[in-house]
Write a protein that holds these residues in place. Structure first.
Motif, PDB file in Angstrom:
ATOM      1  N   ARG A 188       4.001   5.697  -5.387  1.00 57.39           N
ATOM      2  CA  ARG A 188       3.982   5.701  -6.855  1.00 57.39           C
ATOM      3  C   ARG A 188       2.928   6.673  -7.390  1.00 57.39           C
ATOM      4  N   ILE A 189       1.752   6.673  -6.740  1.00 58.45           N
ATOM      5  CA  ILE A 189       0.682   7.588  -7.160  1.00 58.45           C
ATOM      6  C   ILE A 189       1.111   9.031  -6.966  1.00 58.45           C
ATOM      7  N   ILE A 190       1.771   9.319  -5.825  1.00 57.06           N
ATOM      8  CA  ILE A 190       2.227  10.686  -5.548  1.00 57.06           C
ATOM      9  C   ILE A 190       3.254  11.122  -6.579  1.00 57.06           C
ATOM     10  N   ILE A 191       4.214  10.231  -6.888  1.00 57.13           N
ATOM     11  CA  ILE A 191       5.245  10.561  -7.880  1.00 57.13           C
ATOM     12  C   ILE A 191       4.606  10.793  -9.247  1.00 57.13           C
ATOM     13  N   TYR A 192       3.665   9.912  -9.609  1.00 57.96           N
ATOM     14  CA  TYR A 192       2.995  10.051 -10.911  1.00 57.96           C
ATOM     15  C   TYR A 192       2.217  11.361 -10.970  1.00 57.96           C
ATOM     16  N   TRP A 193       1.485  11.660  -9.859  1.00 65.77           N
ATOM     17  CA  TRP A 193       0.722  12.908  -9.823  1.00 65.77           C
ATOM     18  C   TRP A 193       1.655  14.111  -9.924  1.00 65.77           C
ATOM     19  N   HIS A 194       2.786  14.049  -9.207  1.00 65.39           N
ATOM     20  CA  HIS A 194       3.730  15.168  -9.228  1.00 65.39           C
ATOM     21  C   HIS A 194       4.288  15.364 -10.629  1.00 65.39           C
ATOM     22  N   ARG A 195       4.656  14.260 -11.276  1.00 66.83           N
ATOM     23  CA  ARG A 195       5.210  14.372 -12.636  1.00 66.83           C
ATOM     24  C   ARG A 195       4.161  14.876 -13.611  1.00 66.83           C
ATOM     25  N   SER A 196       2.931  14.352 -13.494  1.00 68.13           N
ATOM     26  CA  SER A 196       1.860  14.784 -14.385  1.00 68.13           C
ATOM     27  C   SER A 196       1.545  16.256 -14.170  1.00 68.13           C
ATOM     28  N   ASN A 197       1.464  16.650 -12.891  1.00 71.95           N
ATOM     29  CA  ASN A 197       1.159  18.034 -12.574  1.00 71.95           C
ATOM     30  C   ASN A 197       2.266  18.958 -13.078  1.00 71.95           C
ATOM     31  N   ARG A 198       3.518  18.500 -12.907  1.00 78.96           N
ATOM     32  CA  ARG A 198       4.641  19.307 -13.375  1.00 78.96           C
ATOM     33  C   ARG A 198       4.641  19.398 -14.899  1.00 78.96           C
ATOM     34  N   LYS A 199       4.284  18.280 -15.551  1.00 82.50           N
ATOM     35  CA  LYS A 199       4.242  18.272 -17.015  1.00 82.50           C
ATOM     36  C   LYS A 199       3.173  19.230 -17.529  1.00 82.50           C
ATOM     37  N   ILE A 200       2.015  19.243 -16.848  1.00 80.12           N
ATOM     38  CA  ILE A 200       0.926  20.119 -17.262  1.00 80.12           C
ATOM     39  C   ILE A 200       1.291  21.585 -17.045  1.00 80.12           C
ATOM     40  N   ILE A 227       0.838  -1.204   0.000  1.00 86.29           N
ATOM     41  CA  ILE A 227       0.000   0.000   0.000  1.00 86.29           C
ATOM     42  C   ILE A 227       0.873   1.254   0.000  1.00 86.29           C
ATOM     43  N   ILE A 228       1.923   1.245   0.856  1.00 87.93           N
ATOM     44  CA  ILE A 228       2.824   2.404   0.914  1.00 87.93           C
ATOM     45  C   ILE A 228       3.490   2.639  -0.434  1.00 87.93           C
ATOM     46  N   LEU A 229       3.968   1.557  -1.062  1.00 86.49           N
ATOM     47  CA  LEU A 229       4.624   1.692  -2.370  1.00 86.49           C
ATOM     48  C   LEU A 229       3.646   2.225  -3.416  1.00 86.49           C
ATOM     49  N   CYS A 230       2.394   1.747  -3.369  1.00 83.67           N
ATOM     50  CA  CYS A 230       1.390   2.229  -4.318  1.00 83.67           C
ATOM     51  C   CYS A 230       1.106   3.715  -4.115  1.00 83.67           C
ATOM     52  N   VAL A 231       0.985   4.114  -2.845  1.00 81.77           N
ATOM     53  CA  VAL A 231       0.727   5.529  -2.544  1.00 81.77           C
ATOM     54  C   VAL A 231       1.890   6.392  -3.021  1.00 81.77           C
TER      55      VAL A 231
END
Length: 255
Positions: free
Chosen positions: A92-104, A86-90
């Motif tokens: 990963r989601i945070i990193i993905y969100w950060h990268r997506s948000n930064r990309k946008i 669960i921790i690893l998934c969370v």
């Protein structure tokens, strides 16, 4: 609890393996330890009730205890594994969100703020009536001719130079973003009009100097226009953006 032996039963037995329990009764004290009865090993606990002539004897087969412990260990391992997953998934989601948000929010070519980020900034500032909010529109002069003559790769290089100049000039004062093509927007707070003009002229001079290093036939320069919503005004900030854009084209035509 598998078996409970009362006082009569224990004293009636002749097996020495249950001497722990006999000793507890004889000494009228609590005892804990291992006993063997009928060939089966038990973990025994004798609790003597001092106010009564009674004792509570608990005997649990050792094998059963280890089974339970093994069961607990397995579930502890499974639970720990689930928590880690669960921790690893969370993460990963945070990193993905950060990268997506930064990309946008980041223009991929120049590295400054994107059009979406600047639109969000305008929406955020719209309700803030306590500031003077100035919007500047800037673009490159003869950029299409530069692209047609030297190619888009060269044009991209000039756009990056343009972005660097704007960030160096306005970065400490406000926000810089690329709106599209060669158009850039700058948002400033509580800045006087004469200061804005000075900063725009400074950016134009810096851009011309950087352009000389490229050794191309076209001079590199910028056109700009700006508009300001005064603090306390109810004017729509999007109208200020449109005014700045119109004044930039007016400047381009007059120069």
């Amino acid at each position: 609890m598998n078996k409970v032996y009362n006082k009569i039963t224990i004293y009636g037995e002749s097996y020495t393996e249950v001497s722990l329990i006999k000793k507890a009764f004889e000494e009228r004290t609590d005892k804990t330890g291992t006993i063997i009865h009928n060939g089966i090993e038990y973990q025994a606990n004798v609790t003597y009730l001092k106010d009564f002539d009674w004792a509570i004897v608990q005997c649990v087969e050792t094998e059963e205890i280890f089974k339970d412990l093994m069961y607990i260990d397995i579930w502890q391992y499974v639970s720990l594994t689930i928590v880690v997953i669960i921790i690893l998934c969370v993460v990963r989601i945070i990193i993905y969100w950060h990268r997506s948000n930064r990309k946008i929010n980041t223009d991929t070519l120049t590295g400054c703020s994107s059009r979406a980020a600047m639109q969000n900034l305008i929406e955020h500032l719209s309700s803030m009536k306590q500031y003077d909010i100035s919007v500047i529109y800037l673009d490159l002069n003869k950029f299409k001719q530069i692209n047609d003559t030297y190619g888009h790769d060269y044009g991209d290089k000039i756009l990056c130079i343009f972005s660097d100049v704007l960030v160096d000039t306005f970065g400490k004062e406000g926000y810089v973003g690329r709106i599209g093509g060669d158009e850039f927007m700058v948002v400033l707070l509580n800045t006087k009009e004469e200061e804005i003009t000075d900063l725009c002229e400074k950016a134009d001079e810096c851009l011309k100097e950087r352009g000389k290093e490229l050794e191309i036939a076209f001079p590199i320069s910028t056109s700009y226009g700006f508009a300001t919503r005064r603090r306390g005004s109810n004017e729509d900030l999007n109208d200020i953006v449109n005014k700045a854009d119109e004044r930039m084209y007016d400047y381009k035509e007059s120069h």
